[in-house]
Motif scaffolding. Structure first.
Motif, PDB file in Angstrom:
ATOM      1  N   GLU A   1      67.632  -4.863 -24.503  1.00 31.46           N
ATOM      2  CA  GLU A   1      66.836  -5.543 -25.662  1.00 31.46           C
ATOM      3  C   GLU A   1      66.713  -6.869 -25.687  1.00 31.46           C
ATOM      4  OE1 GLU A   1      69.079  -4.120 -29.280  1.00 31.46           O
ATOM      5  OE2 GLU A   1      67.912  -5.304 -30.553  1.00 31.46           O
ATOM      6  N   ALA A   2      67.606  -7.526 -25.289  1.00 29.21           N
ATOM      7  CA  ALA A   2      67.277  -9.077 -25.082  1.00 29.21           C
ATOM      8  C   ALA A   2      65.863  -9.204 -24.092  1.00 29.21           C
ATOM      9  CB  ALA A   2      68.386  -9.738 -24.286  1.00 29.21           C
ATOM     10  N   LEU A   3      65.847  -8.545 -23.168  1.00 31.34           N
ATOM     11  CA  LEU A   3      64.892  -9.017 -22.194  1.00 31.34           C
ATOM     12  C   LEU A   3      63.418  -8.496 -23.151  1.00 31.34           C
ATOM     13  CD1 LEU A   3      65.961  -7.359 -18.815  1.00 31.34           C
ATOM     14  CD2 LEU A   3      65.532  -9.918 -19.347  1.00 31.34           C
ATOM     15  N   SER A   4      63.500  -7.414 -23.860  1.00 30.72           N
ATOM     16  CA  SER A   4      62.086  -7.060 -24.529  1.00 30.72           C
ATOM     17  C   SER A   4      61.986  -7.745 -25.627  1.00 30.72           C
ATOM     18  CB  SER A   4      62.504  -5.496 -24.775  1.00 30.72           C
ATOM     19  OG  SER A   4      63.320  -5.342 -25.714  1.00 30.72           O
ATOM     20  N   ARG A   5      63.105  -8.511 -26.184  1.00 24.25           N
ATOM     21  CA  ARG A   5      62.912  -9.205 -27.630  1.00 24.25           C
ATOM     22  C   ARG A   5      62.365 -10.520 -27.368  1.00 24.25           C
ATOM     23  NH1 ARG A   5      67.026  -7.619 -32.093  1.00 24.25           N
ATOM     24  NH2 ARG A   5      65.939  -9.794 -33.018  1.00 24.25           N
ATOM     25  N   GLY A   6      62.667 -11.086 -26.286  1.00 23.55           N
ATOM     26  CA  GLY A   6      62.930 -12.631 -26.097  1.00 23.55           C
ATOM     27  C   GLY A   6      61.330 -13.164 -26.079  1.00 23.55           C
ATOM     28  N   ASP A   7      61.239 -14.251 -26.549  1.00 22.43           N
ATOM     29  CA  ASP A   7      59.912 -15.108 -26.246  1.00 22.43           C
ATOM     30  C   ASP A   7      60.078 -16.222 -25.451  1.00 22.43           C
ATOM     31  OD1 ASP A   7      57.901 -13.761 -28.425  1.00 22.43           O
ATOM     32  OD2 ASP A   7      59.347 -14.703 -29.635  1.00 22.43           O
ATOM     33  N   PHE A   8      61.452 -16.713 -25.611  1.00 24.98           N
ATOM     34  CA  PHE A   8      62.154 -17.659 -24.805  1.00 24.98           C
ATOM     35  C   PHE A   8      63.327 -17.060 -24.325  1.00 24.98           C
ATOM     36  CE2 PHE A   8      59.416 -19.824 -27.565  1.00 24.98           C
ATOM     37  CZ  PHE A   8      58.697 -20.959 -26.838  1.00 24.98           C
ATOM     38  N   PHE A   9      63.764 -17.608 -23.071  1.00 29.26           N
ATOM     39  CA  PHE A   9      64.972 -17.193 -22.536  1.00 29.26           C
ATOM     40  C   PHE A   9      65.854 -18.393 -22.133  1.00 29.26           C
ATOM     41  CE2 PHE A   9      62.823 -13.298 -22.352  1.00 29.26           C
ATOM     42  CZ  PHE A   9      63.683 -12.491 -22.589  1.00 29.26           C
ATOM     43  N   SER A  10      66.841 -18.464 -22.600  1.00 28.79           N
ATOM     44  CA  SER A  10      67.829 -19.580 -22.109  1.00 28.79           C
ATOM     45  C   SER A  10      69.122 -19.077 -21.499  1.00 28.79           C
ATOM     46  CB  SER A  10      68.213 -20.515 -23.142  1.00 28.79           C
ATOM     47  OG  SER A  10      68.793 -22.032 -22.945  1.00 28.79           O
TER      48      SER A  10
END
Ligand SMILES: NC(=O)c1ccc[n+]([C@@H]2O[C@H](COP(=O)([O-])OP(=O)(O)OC[C@H]3O[C@@H](n4cnc5c(N)ncnc54)[C@H](O)[C@@H]3O)[C@@H](O)[C@H]2O)c1
Ligand SMILES: O=C(O)[C@H](O)COP(=O)(O)O
Length: 613
Positions: free
Chosen positions: A260-269
């Motif tokens: 879910e994080a991968l599919s939702r993120g515009d930015f990743f930290s």
């Protein structure tokens, strides 16, 4: 003006904090002697902390004597804030040798009791081997300990401590700085201007407000980044299999699955440690699940991103840009495929590099190293089980007892050896009793009699396993106010040097308790005794008849041996009895033989509760 006032107002607070740190170190010194026993620090250091005469030293005496006689050598291998170096100089001889080659480090390390490093120095198995057992503490002036071979450290009983909190905010601020720079092409635009180009259309950025930031690794740095990103108006989600959803919710962050994080993120930290699990976590699979045009910031560790996969994702436009502070190899080699790209911003591992963070890191690590050198269990020790200070405090008197019982039990074994050690704790805490420290001390007491290895909380379990010892622990709920009523140590040996030490279970069994903070032997085999567990102990088995006690004491008196404690127990009148006698001087073989010859005495043995000097 207001800012200036604020910073002036803050200065005394910082000074106060340092004074507090120094005071904490001094306070800890007061507990040094006890703690030395807990962790088994080098013999020389322990000897130095011992008072010349009997009795407990004052904390002042401990500090003074330790300082004079057993100054440890501390190698500071990377730049460390002056305050921390000064603190280390108060307790040891400090060698600041920066930028050593691997060979120089290998040559120096056997002369050092502690080494302080940052992320550039690799403390490998080879380094521990080259130290030949002298290195007792590795201090990592920062968080990541992926440059230290923890398994090798634990095997040799070397404590590894870090400074887990002092650079958190600095790293989070750098993460935010890179996030903003990435969104607005700050580095590229700056480079273009310096190159004489005014490129207003080329470097149009993207907005952050309303975008989703996916924080991967929601620990100290991750949550500080989240706090700041919320202030920028971002929606923040986090992936961290070990994080508390409640803690996240309190910051307005939703914990989600990795997908879910991968599919939702515009930015990743990225903010997870580099471990075998996280290595290459951002590879082809992960990038394939991302939204097209995502941006990624890495201030964690280079190895968590697979460089080739990131290159492909950038080439394919899946990732629109990356900002990197960390690299798999540092400094990255000239052919690194990412550093030269215009869509990648790079900084040379600057996350922790603020003036303030480095000052505080230096104090934090100096305090931890000093405390570890004193044999204390520092909260930031990364290769020993965490024992909370309050647990340590209440178990302290029992650690000496556990050590003493292990020591006694093994000395009662006749040649044949043993593999099983049964430890029974009688405690009102029941299963809530934290036995790790006590188990380590029993093992230490046993192993110090049969190996030359230095045994401590870090390596006790490992060394026991290597020697094929099977430790079986049982906690029996009991009444009472004290945390422990009794500890029993039984070894499954075939034969004992003192047959009465064998309990009906067939095991050599000793048990003890703590009275007024001192360890006492309360049972040997099936006999109840009452004897301070210290110095030399003589065990005598005899027929219960008049005159034997007098005969034994006369024999000691004749040889100038002072009896400190004596305890007599019998099965029933006129049957078997045992005497447990504490003596101040070690009886010679002749004295033991003379006691053996007293009519009615059936067997005599001795064991020593003197710690190695
Ligand atoms: N660039 C720098 O100068 C700099 C400065 C400080 C910290 N760091 C690095 O930042 C990272 C985080 O530091 P911290 O102080 O926040 O550490 P931390 O231990 O507080 O947080 C790390 C978090 O990562 C989580 N985690 C572990 N495995 C994970 C996985 N497989 N997937 C997702 N999350 C996982 C943990 O549960 C934990 O919450 C470390 O790698 C540290 O070395 C870099
Ligand atoms: O893990 C850390 O603490 C950071 O990466 C900082 O590393 P450094 O001390 O080498 O700057």
């Amino acid at each position: 003006m207001q800012l200036a006032q604020a910073s002036t107002a803050l200065r005394p607070a910082a000074t106060q904090q340092r004074n507090l740190a120094a005071a904490r170190v001094q306070q800890r010194a007061a507990g040094a002697l006890r703690s030395l026993e807990v962790l088994g620090v080098p013999v020389a250091a322990r000897r130095a902390c011992r008072p010349a005469a009997a009795g407990r030293p004052s904390s002042m005496a401990v500090v003074a004597v330790a300082a004079e006689a057993a100054k440890p050598t501390i190698l500071v291998a990377e730049k460390l804030g002056k305050g921390g170096v000064d603190m280390l100089k108060e307790v040891g001889t400090v060698d600041c040798s920066y930028d050593m080659t691997k060979e120089e480090l290998l040559a120096k390390i056997s002369l050092c009791d502690a080494i302080v490093i940052r992320s550039a120095t690799k403390v490998t198995r080879e380094v521990f081997e080259a130290s030949k057992g002298r290195l007792k503490v590795v201090g990592r002036a920062g968080v990541g300990i992926d440059n230290v071979d923890l398994a090798a450290a634990s095997e040799v009983g070397c404590l590894v401590v870090n400074a887990p909190t002092a650079n958190t905010v600095a790293a989070a601020e750098h993460g935010i700085a890179l996030l903003c720079a990435l969104a607005r092409n700050v580095s590229q635009a700056d480079a273009a201007m310096k190159d004489g180009r005014w490129e207003r259309n080329k470097w149009v950025g993207v907005s952050m407000v309303g975008k989703t930031l996916a924080i991967m690794g929601f620990g100290k740095v991750g949550s500080e980044v989240a706090r700041r990103a919320k202030g920028l108006g971002m929606t923040v989600v986090a992936y961290d299999p070990y994080a508390s959803a409640e803690k996240a919710a309190a910051l307005g962050v939703t914990i989600v699955s990795m997908d879910e994080a991968l599919s939702r993120g515009d930015f990743f930290s990225l903010h997870m440690p580099l471990t075998p699990n996280t290595k290459g976590m951002f590879g082809d699979d992960a990038f394939a699940k991302m939204k097209k045009g995502a941006r990624i910031v890495n201030v964690a560790r280079g190895g968590v991103i697979d460089d080739d996969a990131l290159v492909s994702a950038l080439d394919a436009g899946v990732v629109a840009g990356a900002a990197l502070d960390v690299y798999e190899v540092e400094p990255p080699p000239a052919d690194n495929p990412l550093v030269g790209r215009p869509d990648v911003i790079c900084t040379p591992h600057l996350g922790a590099s603020t003036k303030e963070a480095q000052e505080e890191v230096a104090y934090e690590i100096a305090e931890a190293v000093i405390s570890a050198l004193k044999g204390e269990l520092t909260p930031s020790c990364v290769n020993a089980p965490m024992v909370a200070p309050e647990v340590l405090k209440e178990l302290q008197p029992y650690t000496t007892l556990a050590d003493g019982l292990g020591r006694a039990a093994v000395q009662l074994v006749e040649d044949s050896g043993f593999a099983d050690v049964f430890i029974t704790y009688h405690s009102p805490r029941g299963d809530d009793l934290d036995t790790r420290l006590l188990r380590a001390m029993v093992v230490k007491g046993i192993l110090e009699q049969i190996t030359t290895s230095q045994v401590n909380l870090v390596n006790a379990d490992l060394l026991a396993k290597k020697r094929g010892l099977r430790i079986v622990e049982t906690v029996v709920p009991s009444d009472g106010d004290a945390v422990l009523r009794e500890i029993e140590v039984a070894v499954g040996a075939g034969k004992s040097k003192f047959s009465s030490a064998v309990a009906p279970s067939g095991r050599i069994t000793v048990a003890g308790t703590v009275k007024a903070d001192n360890p006492f032997l309360t049972r040997i085999g099936n006999f109840d005794v009452d004897l301070a567990l210290e110095g030399e102990v003589v065990m005598v088995r005899q027929t219960d008849q008049p005159g034997i006690i007098a005969g034994v004491s006369t024999e000691f008196a004749k040889n100038g041996i002072n009896i400190s404690f004596m305890s007599v127990a019998r099965e029933a009148r006129g049957t078997q009895a045992i005497m447990a006698i504490g003596v101040d001087e070690t009886p010679s073989a002749e004295v033991v033989d003379a006691i053996h010859k007293i009519p009615g005495v059936q067997e005599v043995t001795t064991f020593s509760e003197k710690r190695a000097a």
